[in-house]
Design an enzyme around this catalytic site. Structure first.
Site, PDB file in Angstrom:
ATOM      1  N   LYS A  11       0.830  -1.211   0.000  1.00 42.54           N
ATOM      2  CA  LYS A  11       0.000   0.000   0.000  1.00 42.54           C
ATOM      3  C   LYS A  11       0.861   1.255   0.000  1.00 42.54           C
ATOM      4  O   LYS A  11       0.588   2.213  -0.723  1.00 42.54           O
ATOM      5  CB  LYS A  11      -0.952  -0.032   1.188  1.00 42.54           C
ATOM      6  CG  LYS A  11      -1.965  -1.184   1.088  1.00 42.54           C
ATOM      7  CD  LYS A  11      -2.816  -1.302   2.305  1.00 42.54           C
ATOM      8  CE  LYS A  11      -3.844  -2.429   2.133  1.00 42.54           C
ATOM      9  NZ  LYS A  11      -3.229  -3.769   2.024  1.00 42.54           N
ATOM     10  N   LYS A  32      -8.108   1.305   5.819  1.00 37.77           N
ATOM     11  CA  LYS A  32      -7.606  -0.067   5.710  1.00 37.77           C
ATOM     12  C   LYS A  32      -6.244  -0.203   6.371  1.00 37.77           C
ATOM     13  O   LYS A  32      -5.466   0.764   6.447  1.00 37.77           O
ATOM     14  CB  LYS A  32      -7.509  -0.490   4.244  1.00 37.77           C
ATOM     15  CG  LYS A  32      -6.674   0.413   3.338  1.00 37.77           C
ATOM     16  CD  LYS A  32      -6.797  -0.025   1.878  1.00 37.77           C
ATOM     17  CE  LYS A  32      -6.069   0.912   0.937  1.00 37.77           C
ATOM     18  NZ  LYS A  32      -6.203   0.479  -0.481  1.00 37.77           N
ATOM     19  N   ARG A  45      -6.737  -5.486 -11.772  1.00 34.48           N
ATOM     20  CA  ARG A  45      -5.390  -5.981 -11.515  1.00 34.48           C
ATOM     21  C   ARG A  45      -4.633  -5.979 -12.843  1.00 34.48           C
ATOM     22  O   ARG A  45      -4.970  -6.693 -13.779  1.00 34.48           O
ATOM     23  CB  ARG A  45      -5.453  -7.384 -10.918  1.00 34.48           C
ATOM     24  CG  ARG A  45      -4.121  -8.135 -10.897  1.00 34.48           C
ATOM     25  CD  ARG A  45      -3.029  -7.453 -10.077  1.00 34.48           C
ATOM     26  NE  ARG A  45      -3.406  -7.223  -8.701  1.00 34.48           N
ATOM     27  CZ  ARG A  45      -3.303  -8.126  -7.726  1.00 34.48           C
ATOM     28  NH1 ARG A  45      -2.851  -9.336  -8.000  1.00 34.48           N
ATOM     29  NH2 ARG A  45      -3.635  -7.805  -6.488  1.00 34.48           N
ATOM     30  N   ARG A  93     -11.961  -6.910 -10.953  1.00 36.41           N
ATOM     31  CA  ARG A  93     -12.606  -7.702  -9.901  1.00 36.41           C
ATOM     32  C   ARG A  93     -13.801  -6.902  -9.393  1.00 36.41           C
ATOM     33  O   ARG A  93     -13.636  -5.895  -8.715  1.00 36.41           O
ATOM     34  CB  ARG A  93     -11.588  -8.020  -8.814  1.00 36.41           C
ATOM     35  CG  ARG A  93     -10.446  -8.896  -9.355  1.00 36.41           C
ATOM     36  CD  ARG A  93      -9.197  -8.825  -8.529  1.00 36.41           C
ATOM     37  NE  ARG A  93      -8.651  -7.478  -8.513  1.00 36.41           N
ATOM     38  CZ  ARG A  93      -7.606  -7.115  -7.761  1.00 36.41           C
ATOM     39  NH1 ARG A  93      -7.024  -7.983  -6.976  1.00 36.41           N
ATOM     40  NH2 ARG A  93      -7.163  -5.876  -7.806  1.00 36.41           N
ATOM     41  N   ARG A 139     -15.698  -4.120  -1.540  1.00 35.90           N
ATOM     42  CA  ARG A 139     -14.437  -4.742  -1.941  1.00 35.90           C
ATOM     43  C   ARG A 139     -14.614  -5.611  -3.181  1.00 35.90           C
ATOM     44  O   ARG A 139     -15.534  -6.414  -3.254  1.00 35.90           O
ATOM     45  CB  ARG A 139     -13.892  -5.597  -0.792  1.00 35.90           C
ATOM     46  CG  ARG A 139     -13.687  -4.820   0.487  1.00 35.90           C
ATOM     47  CD  ARG A 139     -13.489  -5.760   1.671  1.00 35.90           C
ATOM     48  NE  ARG A 139     -14.663  -6.613   1.855  1.00 35.90           N
ATOM     49  CZ  ARG A 139     -14.686  -7.662   2.681  1.00 35.90           C
ATOM     50  NH1 ARG A 139     -13.612  -7.978   3.373  1.00 35.90           N
ATOM     51  NH2 ARG A 139     -15.793  -8.386   2.808  1.00 35.90           N
ATOM     52  N   ASP A 144      -2.947  -2.451  -8.708  1.00 34.57           N
ATOM     53  CA  ASP A 144      -4.389  -2.376  -8.497  1.00 34.57           C
ATOM     54  C   ASP A 144      -4.863  -0.972  -8.856  1.00 34.57           C
ATOM     55  O   ASP A 144      -4.369   0.024  -8.309  1.00 34.57           O
ATOM     56  CB  ASP A 144      -4.747  -2.689  -7.041  1.00 34.57           C
ATOM     57  CG  ASP A 144      -4.592  -4.168  -6.725  1.00 34.57           C
ATOM     58  OD1 ASP A 144      -4.384  -4.962  -7.659  1.00 34.57           O
ATOM     59  OD2 ASP A 144      -4.675  -4.532  -5.537  1.00 34.57           O
ATOM     60  N   GLU A 183      -2.837   0.230  -5.084  1.00 34.90           N
ATOM     61  CA  GLU A 183      -1.845  -0.631  -4.448  1.00 34.90           C
ATOM     62  C   GLU A 183      -0.882  -1.157  -5.508  1.00 34.90           C
ATOM     63  O   GLU A 183      -1.213  -1.213  -6.693  1.00 34.90           O
ATOM     64  CB  GLU A 183      -2.501  -1.822  -3.730  1.00 34.90           C
ATOM     65  CG  GLU A 183      -3.370  -1.446  -2.549  1.00 34.90           C
ATOM     66  CD  GLU A 183      -3.867  -2.661  -1.775  1.00 34.90           C
ATOM     67  OE1 GLU A 183      -3.284  -3.753  -1.930  1.00 34.90           O
ATOM     68  OE2 GLU A 183      -4.843  -2.504  -1.015  1.00 34.90           O
ATOM     69  N   ASN A 205       1.186  -4.654  -5.733  1.00 38.64           N
ATOM     70  CA  ASN A 205       1.378  -5.957  -5.102  1.00 38.64           C
ATOM     71  C   ASN A 205       2.683  -6.589  -5.586  1.00 38.64           C
ATOM     72  O   ASN A 205       2.817  -6.928  -6.759  1.00 38.64           O
ATOM     73  CB  ASN A 205       0.198  -6.865  -5.422  1.00 38.64           C
ATOM     74  CG  ASN A 205      -1.081  -6.393  -4.758  1.00 38.64           C
ATOM     75  OD1 ASN A 205      -1.407  -6.836  -3.667  1.00 38.64           O
ATOM     76  ND2 ASN A 205      -1.785  -5.479  -5.405  1.00 38.64           N
TER      77      ASN A 205
END
Length: 316
Positions: free
Chosen positions: A126, A161, A211, A226, A234, A274, A282, A284
């Site tokens: 993050k 978060k 993603r 997603r 979410r 993301d 984000e 990842n």
């Protein structure tokens, strides 16, 4: 001489055969004729400064009833391997941290580690995104409840978060007048002792949290959006989101171009960005997923692309 590839991962017997991205990488490496060696975190150790591991020869199959076979365990120096894939899923806890130090010692002995261990430590998934403020929505990283409340009042609709969770765990949406704000802040910050992130809510989440997979700094041509279930904030697949493959937009490609050179410079060979709407949320770096869904939707072989990038780094 065959290329020798190790993998550090969660127990292979418990992976989801139909979705697991690490399997796709291992299939691609085996298709090249590479020898595979299996490890879990507890198999890594240091002895007199040398990175070592208890490894088992691994064969992988494209068979839902029997997708792997393991040979007898043997102790080796990590420097005897050409490369190691670090594919242990988050959370990034103390044991994960110690594993990166052992893998870094292996890298000093000549083993290519993907992704680079120091970058795994430095690039919180993050916080790393905040290095690219031109790509991100308004956000705040703090453990101060007063400052976090001020951010919520300023933006009205925010996401709160933790910095160390995955799969949408402990993600809260808070709007003006929410009577639960105090308890959410108390819980996430442990009464002001744990740093969290506040982010302006992005309404385009209803269209999916995309993603974007990056291979050596370059994006795959399709992203997996997603899409949250009705009434859910979410989009994470682990939280019940539905995956839908989409071609990258111009904005997606711009974000990838902004981030890509830094990924390449840090040895982050395989990464997942993301993106919600027009905003990077984000980066990842630990164990990116969504290979299998994109491969299935568009006839791709992303695993072959990643292993090809590993081969290029090895000069093979």
């Amino acid at each position: 001489m065959k290329t020798r590839l190790g993998v550090v991962m969660d127990p292979i017997a418990r992976v989801n055969y139909t979705k697991d991205s690490t399997l796709a990488l291992l299939w691609a490496a085996q298709d090249r004729g590479w020898e595979l060696f299996y490890m879990e975190q507890q198999d890594l150790f240091l002895r007199d400064g040398s990175a070592r591991a208890s490894v088992r020869p691994l064969t992988v199959h494209r068979d839902a009833a029997r997708w792997f076979a393991l040979g007898e365990a043997a102790e080796i120096a990590l420097g005897e391997l050409d490369a190691v894939l670090m594919r242990k899923d988050p959370p990034f806890d103390s044991e994960f941290l110690y594993s990166t130090h052992i893998l870094e010692a292996g890298a000093r002995d000549g083993c290519l580690v993907v992704n680079e261990p120091r970058a795994l430590r430095d690039c919180n998934e993050k916080l790393f995104a905040t290095r690219f403020p031109q790509c991100c929505p308004p956000l705040l990283v703090s453990r101060d409840p007063v400052r976090l409340r001020e951010f919520q009042r300023e933006h009205g609709d925010v996401i709160l978060k933790p910095l160390d969770a995955m799969g949408g765990a402990a993600v809260f949406r808070v709007r003006n007048g929410d009577p639960n704000l105090s308890v959410i802040l108390e819980t996430l910050t442990a009464h002001g002792n744990t740093t969290i992130m506040a982010q302006r809510y992005i309404p385009q989440i209803v269209d999916g949290d995309k993603r974007i997979l990056m291979i050596d700094g370059e994006p795959v041509a399709y992203a997996l959006a997603r899409i949250p279930q009705p009434g859910e904030t979410r989009g994470n697949l682990a939280a019940g989101g539905r995956g839908e493959a989409r071609a990258l937009s111009e904005r997606d490609r711009w974000i990838a171009a902004e981030v890509g050179p830094e990924l390449r410079a840090r040895g982050l060979l395989f990464v997942g960005l993301d993106v919600i709407g027009d905003w990077l949320t984000e980066i990842n770096v630990t164990s990116p997923t969504c290979i299998r869904e994109l491969d299935k939707a568009h006839g791709l072989d992303i695993g072959a692309g990643v292993i090809g990038a590993v081969a290029a780094r090895l000069g093979r």
